[in-house]
Design an enzyme around this catalytic site. Structure first.
Site, PDB file in Angstrom:
ATOM      1  N   HIS A  69      30.842  41.664  47.309  1.00  0.00           N
ATOM      2  CA  HIS A  69      31.301  43.055  47.311  1.00  0.00           C
ATOM      3  C   HIS A  69      30.346  43.938  48.106  1.00  0.00           C
ATOM      4  O   HIS A  69      30.777  44.829  48.838  1.00  0.00           O
ATOM      5  CB  HIS A  69      31.418  43.582  45.879  1.00  0.00           C
ATOM      6  CG  HIS A  69      32.653  43.128  45.173  1.00  0.00           C
ATOM      7  ND1 HIS A  69      33.566  44.000  44.614  1.00  0.00           N
ATOM      8  CD2 HIS A  69      33.133  41.888  44.917  1.00  0.00           C
ATOM      9  CE1 HIS A  69      34.560  43.325  44.063  1.00  0.00           C
ATOM     10  NE2 HIS A  69      34.311  42.032  44.217  1.00  0.00           N
ATOM     11  N   ASP A 243      39.279  28.832  37.859  1.00  0.00           N
ATOM     12  CA  ASP A 243      39.411  27.404  38.148  1.00  0.00           C
ATOM     13  C   ASP A 243      39.542  26.703  36.802  1.00  0.00           C
ATOM     14  O   ASP A 243      38.547  26.303  36.195  1.00  0.00           O
ATOM     15  CB  ASP A 243      38.177  26.915  38.915  1.00  0.00           C
ATOM     16  CG  ASP A 243      38.275  25.456  39.332  1.00  0.00           C
ATOM     17  OD1 ASP A 243      39.313  24.820  39.027  1.00  0.00           O
ATOM     18  OD2 ASP A 243      37.330  24.943  39.947  1.00  0.00           O
TER      19      ASP A 243
END
Length: 329
Positions: A69, A243
């Site tokens: 970010h 995941d």
């Protein structure tokens, strides 16, 4: 780390500042930047991240995302760390970031060791690498020598940060704008092999996505699993693994999930629908053969590229004394 730092002598402080300033003037980042001015810099960051990780393993994906970010908004200059009512960290895209205390802890220790030398931007870059290693990923050499920015605006995230509803073409454009190619795109999105996201971020895919129900790109058998985890109109803040079954291990399982139609974010699953991005996903899943790519090796390469986006070096920016505050002059 709490407590009082031993006061360095004025002579040492002045000397280190002079050495640091002269070493960065006119140069870009390089591996071992602090070898003479703060030799223990990398080891201090590493030990700090490790100690926090033992208490809370979720700081690993948190720090990795934070670095991402930071680099996509105003370059890798630690502007994501600055406090303020309208700072980057207040933007919607940043609301789930975590790991700020880890950076603050490392900075405190480094200011005791070598005051005014190591930038917050470099601490973040090193912490991201160390986080990958702690989750069983492969290490890489991190170039250092970044300086810290002095501006942080939530509005700067608009149009810069990749979004979870972005098409692949939009993602390609955003990455290309930062000097990153399609291979880098797929590789860096692979960071979603660790960590979680909130139900509210993706649950729109599970209910009334089309007139017939859920997003058709999701494996039908997986839809019911996700609906059980994220019931409609319930707690949207609940965290779900990006995941499934491997959220704490840095591996290629994430790419296997895309192949199976089990990508949590819409933008992630779309990597399997685009011809070029799908090719890279498949190559990361190739264990052997000339077409195969090592995800760990490629990740290190792409991270180095990303960590050099619009960096401030030389006399640009500053070395913050406290990572959450711009220096007062």
């Amino acid at each position: 780390m709490e407590g009082n730092c031993f006061n360095q002598t004025v002579f040492l402080f002045t000397l280190l500042l002079a050495i640091a300033a002269s070493s960065v003037r006119g140069h870009s980042t390089r591996v071992g930047f602090y070898s003479s001015t703060c030799p223990r810099a990398e080891s201090i960051v590493k030990s700090t991240v490790k100690s926090h990780f033992k208490l809370d393993p979720t700081i690993a994906p948190g720090l990795l995302r934070m670095h991402f970010h930071d680099c996509f908004v105003r370059g890798c200059d630690a502007s994501i760390l600055i406090d303020g009512p309208n700072a980057e960290k207040t933007a919607p895209a940043s609301q789930f970031l975590k790991g700020y205390k880890v950076i603050d802890d490392a900075k405190f220790q480094l200011e005791c060791e070598c005051p005014g030398v190591v930038s917050c931007a470099d601490i973040l870059a090193l912490a991201a690498r160390d986080s990958v290693v702690l989750t069983k990923g492969t290490s890489w050499a991190v170039p250092t020598g970044r300086r810290d920015g002095t501006v942080s605006k939530a509005s700067d995230t608009d149009g810069n940060m990749p979004g979870f509803q972005d098409t692949v073409d939009v993602l390609k454009q955003k990455f290309a704008a930062k000097g990153l190619n399609t291979r880098d795109l797929v590789t860096l999105v692979g960071a979603h092999t660790i960590g979680t996201t909130a139900c509210e971020v993706f649950s729109y895919r599970l209910y009334n996505f089309t007139s017939t129900g859920a997003d058709p790109s999701i494996n039908p058998a997986f839809v019911s699993h996700l609906q059980a985890l994220c019931p409609q109109n319930r707690d949207g803040s609940r965290q779900i693994a990006l995941d499934t079954g491997s959220a704490d291990r840095f591996d290629t399982s994430f790419f296997a999930k895309l192949r199976e139609g089990k990508g949590i974010l819409e933008s992630d699953q779309r990597l399997w629908t685009d011809v070029l991005t799908k090719t890279f996903v498949q190559r990361f899943l190739e264990v052997r053969g000339s077409l195969g790519l090592s995800f760990n090796v490629e990740f290190g390469k792409s991270m180095v590229k990303m960590s050099n986006i619009e960096v401030k070096t030389g006399t640009m920016g500053e070395i913050r004394k406290v990572c959450s505050k711009v220096n007062e002059y």
